[in-house]
Design a protein around this motif. Structure first.
Motif, short mmCIF file in Angstrom:
data_model
loop_
_atom_site.label_atom_id
_atom_site.label_comp_id
_atom_site.label_asym_id
_atom_site.label_seq_id
_atom_site.Cartn_x
_atom_site.Cartn_y
_atom_site.Cartn_z
N GLU A 264 42.21 35.29 52.77
CA GLU A 264 43.26 36.13 53.36
C GLU A 264 43.90 37.04 52.31
N ALA A 265 44.12 36.49 51.13
CA ALA A 265 44.77 37.26 50.05
C ALA A 265 43.89 38.43 49.60
N ILE A 266 42.61 38.16 49.34
CA ILE A 266 41.72 39.20 48.83
C ILE A 266 41.43 40.24 49.91
N GLU A 267 41.24 39.80 51.14
CA GLU A 267 41.00 40.75 52.24
C GLU A 267 42.18 41.70 52.39
N TRP A 268 43.40 41.15 52.32
CA TRP A 268 44.59 41.99 52.50
C TRP A 268 44.74 42.98 51.35
N VAL A 269 44.62 42.50 50.11
CA VAL A 269 44.91 43.38 48.98
C VAL A 269 43.93 44.55 48.93
N PHE A 270 42.66 44.32 49.26
CA PHE A 270 41.70 45.42 49.21
C PHE A 270 41.71 46.28 50.50
N SER A 271 42.56 45.90 51.45
CA SER A 271 42.77 46.78 52.60
C SER A 271 43.87 47.80 52.32
N GLN A 272 44.57 47.62 51.18
CA GLN A 272 45.61 48.57 50.79
C GLN A 272 44.98 49.74 50.05
N PRO A 273 45.59 50.92 50.14
CA PRO A 273 45.02 52.07 49.44
C PRO A 273 45.20 51.97 47.93
N ASN A 274 44.26 52.55 47.20
CA ASN A 274 44.45 52.80 45.77
C ASN A 274 44.41 51.55 44.89
N ILE A 275 43.86 50.44 45.38
CA ILE A 275 43.73 49.25 44.55
C ILE A 275 42.43 49.34 43.76
N GLU A 276 42.53 49.44 42.46
CA GLU A 276 41.33 49.54 41.63
C GLU A 276 40.78 48.17 41.25
N SER A 277 41.68 47.23 40.90
CA SER A 277 41.24 45.93 40.42
C SER A 277 42.27 44.87 40.80
N VAL A 278 41.84 43.61 40.73
CA VAL A 278 42.76 42.48 40.81
C VAL A 278 42.58 41.66 39.53
N VAL A 279 43.68 41.05 39.07
CA VAL A 279 43.62 40.14 37.94
C VAL A 279 44.08 38.78 38.43
N PHE A 280 43.33 37.75 38.09
CA PHE A 280 43.68 36.40 38.53
C PHE A 280 43.40 35.42 37.40
N GLY A 281 44.07 34.29 37.46
CA GLY A 281 43.82 33.21 36.52
C GLY A 281 43.29 32.00 37.26
N ALA A 282 42.41 31.26 36.61
CA ALA A 282 41.85 30.05 37.20
C ALA A 282 41.40 29.14 36.08
N SER A 283 41.32 27.87 36.39
CA SER A 283 40.90 26.91 35.37
C SER A 283 39.67 26.12 35.78
N SER A 284 39.09 26.44 36.95
CA SER A 284 37.89 25.74 37.39
C SER A 284 36.79 26.74 37.73
N ARG A 285 35.55 26.33 37.49
CA ARG A 285 34.40 27.18 37.80
C ARG A 285 34.36 27.53 39.29
N SER A 286 34.66 26.57 40.15
CA SER A 286 34.57 26.81 41.60
C SER A 286 35.56 27.87 42.05
N HIS A 287 36.80 27.83 41.51
CA HIS A 287 37.81 28.82 41.87
C HIS A 287 37.39 30.21 41.37
N ILE A 288 36.86 30.27 40.18
CA ILE A 288 36.40 31.55 39.63
C ILE A 288 35.30 32.13 40.50
N GLU A 289 34.30 31.31 40.80
CA GLU A 289 33.15 31.80 41.59
C GLU A 289 33.58 32.22 42.99
N GLN A 290 34.51 31.47 43.60
CA GLN A 290 35.00 31.83 44.93
C GLN A 290 35.70 33.18 44.91
N THR A 291 36.56 33.40 43.92
CA THR A 291 37.30 34.66 43.84
C THR A 291 36.35 35.83 43.63
#
Length: 300
Positions: A264-291
């Motif tokens: 829901e978070a990623i779908e919403w943010v990239f539906s906004q205009p002018n978003i070039e990138s997202v920055v996120f933090g994670a500590s597990s491989r599964s969370h990184i790969e999912q994002t």
């Protein structure tokens, strides 16, 4: 320096769609102090941080947006020491790391703190420049000196963007010190061939000030998420800025510290205009790969 001098041309640095952040490594969690403490304990050594960065690299994330914490210097050493493995790896330093300077000034005084963080090469010249800056209130001299000190740990690595941390961006914004943004931008471009970036907790207020400073189509990182979490000025003001202002947006806190499900978070943010990138933090491989999968799915 005049505002007009802030318009040095610089090639625009194209960013990856997904950038990896470092909050989780240094005990920063905006929703849970307990979780922040646990993360801080887990990542006390460079080996532990490096293992997560390797997971991110294996998932296709090659850009690390990081503070200038002392432990990051150890990470830069690892990257320099294995050029084949980290050929595509880039640091996006965010400076200054306020806690480091506050502790040093308390312990050593202003001049002692500057001396501690000076780059080794040309230290005497830099020290004299720092002393003159303090004596004459030459803010531009201090800005360039501190940037050079912070950048010393990244020598020999790729740093296509250098960010001004929100603790300074928003202080300058509150003081109305417009020319300081131009000083930072000019120095980053002329000395490091990098693009200046600005992190803020108040995007709608910062953008017109950067325009006044002569910084065209600035690269700006701010909290942007579906809940309006930590978005000073309100979500509607952010939407208006994204639609109407010429700037390049990097969205942070897109998950609102876990309050918004990942898809829901990623779908919403990239539906906004002018978003070039997202920055996120994670500590597990599964969370990184999912994002990474979700960004690839929803980023236009």
């Amino acid at each position: 320096m005049t505002i007009e001098q802030a318009t040095l041309p610089a090639a625009s640095q194209k960013l990856d769609r997904v950038l990896f952040g470092d909050n989780q490594f240094f005990g920063v969690n905006h929703m849970s102090e307990e979780k922040a403490r646990a993360q801080s304990m887990r990542f006390q050594h460079a080996d532990d941080i490096m293992a997560v960065l390797d997971d991110a690299l294996d998932a296709g994330v090659t850009t690390f947006m990081c503070t200038t914490h002392d432990r990051i210097g150890e990470i830069a050493d690892r990257v320099r020491g294995n050029p084949d493995r980290y050929r595509e790896f880039a640091f996006l330093p965010c400076m200054p790391y306020a806690h480091k300077y506050a502790d040093a000034v308390t312990e050593l005084g202003m001049l002692g703190a500057l001396k501690r963080f000076l780059p080794e090469e040309g230290a005497m010249n830099a020290m004299l420049r720092g002393g003159k800056s303090i004596a004459t209130k030459d803010i531009e001299g201090l800005v360039t000196l501190l940037v050079d000190a912070e950048m010393a740990m990244f020598r020999g690595t790729r740093t296509p963007v250098i960010w001004l941390q929100n603790v300074v961006s928003d202080l300058l914004l509150g003081l109305g010190f417009v020319d300081a943004f131009a000083m930072f931008a000019n120095h980053v471009r002329s000395k490091y061939g990098a693009e200046p970036g600005f992190i803020t907790m108040n995007l709608p207020m910062l953008l017109p000030v950067l325009e006044r400073a002569g910084i065209d189509t600035p690269l700006v990182c701010a909290n942007i998420n579906k809940l309006g979490f930590r978005m000073s000025g309100g979500i509607e003001a952010y939407r208006a800025s994204l639609e109407e202002r010429p700037f390049r947006a990097v969205a942070m806190s897109v998950f609102a510290s876990g309050a918004i499900p990942a898809r829901e978070a990623i779908e919403w943010v990239f539906s906004q205009p002018n978003i070039e990138s997202v920055v996120f933090g994670a500590s597990s491989r599964s969370h990184i790969e999912q994002t990474v999968r979700l960004v690839r799915e929803y980023a236009p």
